[in-house]
Scaffold this motif. Structure first.
Motif, mmCIF file in Angstrom:
data_model
loop_
_atom_site.group_PDB
_atom_site.id
_atom_site.type_symbol
_atom_site.label_atom_id
_atom_site.label_comp_id
_atom_site.label_asym_id
_atom_site.label_seq_id
_atom_site.Cartn_x
_atom_site.Cartn_y
_atom_site.Cartn_z
ATOM 1 N N LEU A 8 0.827 -1.209 0.000
ATOM 2 C CA LEU A 8 0.000 0.000 0.000
ATOM 3 C C LEU A 8 0.864 1.262 0.000
ATOM 4 C CD1 LEU A 8 -2.856 -0.985 2.470
ATOM 5 C CD2 LEU A 8 -3.044 -0.658 0.001
ATOM 6 N N LEU A 9 1.936 1.254 0.780
ATOM 7 C CA LEU A 9 2.837 2.399 0.813
ATOM 8 C C LEU A 9 3.506 2.607 -0.544
ATOM 9 C CD1 LEU A 9 4.175 4.624 2.469
ATOM 10 C CD2 LEU A 9 5.917 2.961 3.133
ATOM 11 N N LEU A 10 3.955 1.532 -1.149
ATOM 12 C CA LEU A 10 4.572 1.610 -2.466
ATOM 13 C C LEU A 10 3.582 2.122 -3.506
ATOM 14 C CD1 LEU A 10 7.088 1.085 -4.127
ATOM 15 C CD2 LEU A 10 6.316 -1.253 -4.464
ATOM 16 N N ALA A 11 2.347 1.628 -3.461
ATOM 17 C CA ALA A 11 1.317 2.066 -4.404
ATOM 18 C C ALA A 11 1.006 3.556 -4.220
ATOM 19 C CB ALA A 11 0.057 1.235 -4.237
ATOM 20 N N ALA A 12 1.082 4.040 -2.991
ATOM 21 C CA ALA A 12 0.800 5.454 -2.729
ATOM 22 C C ALA A 12 1.948 6.350 -3.186
ATOM 23 C CB ALA A 12 0.531 5.658 -1.241
ATOM 24 N N LEU A 13 3.184 5.853 -3.090
ATOM 25 C CA LEU A 13 4.345 6.684 -3.418
ATOM 26 C C LEU A 13 4.739 6.650 -4.886
ATOM 27 C CD1 LEU A 13 6.609 5.994 -0.336
ATOM 28 C CD2 LEU A 13 5.206 7.989 -0.800
ATOM 29 N N LEU A 14 4.419 5.604 -5.612
ATOM 30 C CA LEU A 14 4.822 5.489 -7.015
ATOM 31 C C LEU A 14 4.372 6.661 -7.882
ATOM 32 C CD1 LEU A 14 4.630 1.700 -7.888
ATOM 33 C CD2 LEU A 14 6.648 3.159 -7.835
ATOM 34 N N PRO A 15 3.124 7.122 -7.768
ATOM 35 C CA PRO A 15 2.718 8.262 -8.618
ATOM 36 C C PRO A 15 3.518 9.541 -8.341
ATOM 37 C CG PRO A 15 0.796 7.188 -7.693
ATOM 38 C CD PRO A 15 1.999 6.594 -7.026
ATOM 39 N N ALA A 16 4.126 9.675 -7.184
ATOM 40 C CA ALA A 16 4.865 10.890 -6.840
ATOM 41 C C ALA A 16 6.297 10.873 -7.361
ATOM 42 C CB ALA A 16 4.878 11.077 -5.326
ATOM 43 N N LEU A 17 6.799 9.751 -7.833
ATOM 44 C CA LEU A 17 8.188 9.676 -8.294
ATOM 45 C C LEU A 17 8.506 10.641 -9.437
ATOM 46 C CD1 LEU A 17 9.045 5.893 -8.012
ATOM 47 C CD2 LEU A 17 9.844 7.770 -6.588
ATOM 48 N N PRO A 18 7.674 10.778 -10.470
ATOM 49 C CA PRO A 18 8.001 11.757 -11.517
ATOM 50 C C PRO A 18 8.067 13.190 -10.985
ATOM 51 C CG PRO A 18 6.309 10.261 -12.291
ATOM 52 C CD PRO A 18 6.514 9.979 -10.830
ATOM 53 N N LEU A 19 7.237 13.524 -10.004
ATOM 54 C CA LEU A 19 7.273 14.871 -9.417
ATOM 55 C C LEU A 19 8.579 15.097 -8.669
ATOM 56 C CD1 LEU A 19 3.642 15.102 -8.018
ATOM 57 C CD2 LEU A 19 4.564 16.182 -10.076
ATOM 58 N N ALA A 20 9.025 14.096 -7.948
ATOM 59 C CA ALA A 20 10.275 14.220 -7.202
ATOM 60 C C ALA A 20 11.456 14.370 -8.154
ATOM 61 C CB ALA A 20 10.462 13.015 -6.295
ATOM 62 N N ALA A 21 11.439 13.660 -9.248
ATOM 63 C CA ALA A 21 12.537 13.755 -10.210
ATOM 64 C C ALA A 21 12.570 15.144 -10.849
ATOM 65 C CB ALA A 21 12.393 12.684 -11.284
ATOM 66 N N HIS A 22 11.405 15.714 -11.150
ATOM 67 C CA HIS A 22 11.343 17.044 -11.758
ATOM 68 C C HIS A 22 11.792 18.123 -10.759
ATOM 69 C CE1 HIS A 22 10.129 20.162 -14.501
ATOM 70 N NE2 HIS A 22 9.399 20.711 -13.546
ATOM 71 N N ALA A 23 11.455 17.955 -9.506
ATOM 72 C CA ALA A 23 11.786 18.957 -8.494
ATOM 73 C C ALA A 23 13.250 18.908 -8.077
ATOM 74 C CB ALA A 23 10.898 18.761 -7.277
ATOM 75 N N ALA A 24 14.020 17.970 -8.595
ATOM 76 C CA ALA A 24 15.400 17.805 -8.172
ATOM 77 C C ALA A 24 16.351 18.793 -8.847
ATOM 78 C CB ALA A 24 15.851 16.378 -8.438
ATOM 79 N N GLU A 25 15.873 19.628 -9.766
ATOM 80 C CA GLU A 25 16.751 20.606 -10.413
ATOM 81 C C GLU A 25 17.213 21.629 -9.377
ATOM 82 O OE1 GLU A 25 16.674 23.937 -13.950
ATOM 83 O OE2 GLU A 25 15.003 22.582 -13.732
ATOM 84 N N ARG A 26 18.519 21.846 -9.319
ATOM 85 C CA ARG A 26 19.068 22.782 -8.345
ATOM 86 C C ARG A 26 19.736 23.953 -9.052
ATOM 87 N NH1 ARG A 26 21.048 19.925 -3.065
ATOM 88 N NH2 ARG A 26 19.545 18.243 -3.007
ATOM 89 N N ILE A 27 19.645 25.097 -8.426
ATOM 90 C CA ILE A 27 20.281 26.305 -8.932
ATOM 91 C C ILE A 27 21.225 26.800 -7.850
ATOM 92 C CG2 ILE A 27 19.896 28.660 -9.718
ATOM 93 C CD1 ILE A 27 17.034 27.702 -10.421
ATOM 94 N N SER A 28 22.490 26.937 -8.176
ATOM 95 C CA SER A 28 23.460 27.418 -7.195
ATOM 96 C C SER A 28 23.393 28.941 -7.111
ATOM 97 C CB SER A 28 24.869 26.990 -7.588
ATOM 98 O OG SER A 28 25.802 27.563 -6.707
#
Length: 80
Positions: A8-28
């Motif tokens: 259940l935890l995995l099923a709840a978190l899987l849809p959020a993975l693309p959002l986390a990958a997109h938000a990982a862009e960093r600006i120094s």
């Protein structure tokens, strides 16, 4: 944790993975172009970040607030 809870935890978190990958862009924001102004100073002085104001002899004994400022262009965000 039992298998059902894990699934259940995995099923709840899987849809959020693309959002986390997109938000990982960093600006120094390190480098020149910053100003530093203690509360009682007349005008700000240019500094580079990272900056340690207690290492500067004239602020070594300073106790109070200070302000760092920097203008920068925000990157264009992709919709979605």
């Amino acid at each position: 944790m039992n298998k059902l809870r894990r699934r259940l935890l995995l099923a709840a978190l899987l849809p959020a993975l693309p959002l986390a990958a997109h938000a990982a862009e960093r600006i120094s924001l390190d480098g020149p172009g910053w100003t530093f102004k203690p509360t009682l100073a007349d005008k700000p002085e240019p500094v580079s970040i990272p900056h340690c104001w207690p290492a500067d002899e004239k602020y070594r004994r300073y106790i109070g607030h200070a302000l760092y400022e920097h203008d920068f262009q925000s990157p264009t965000l992709k919709p979605g």
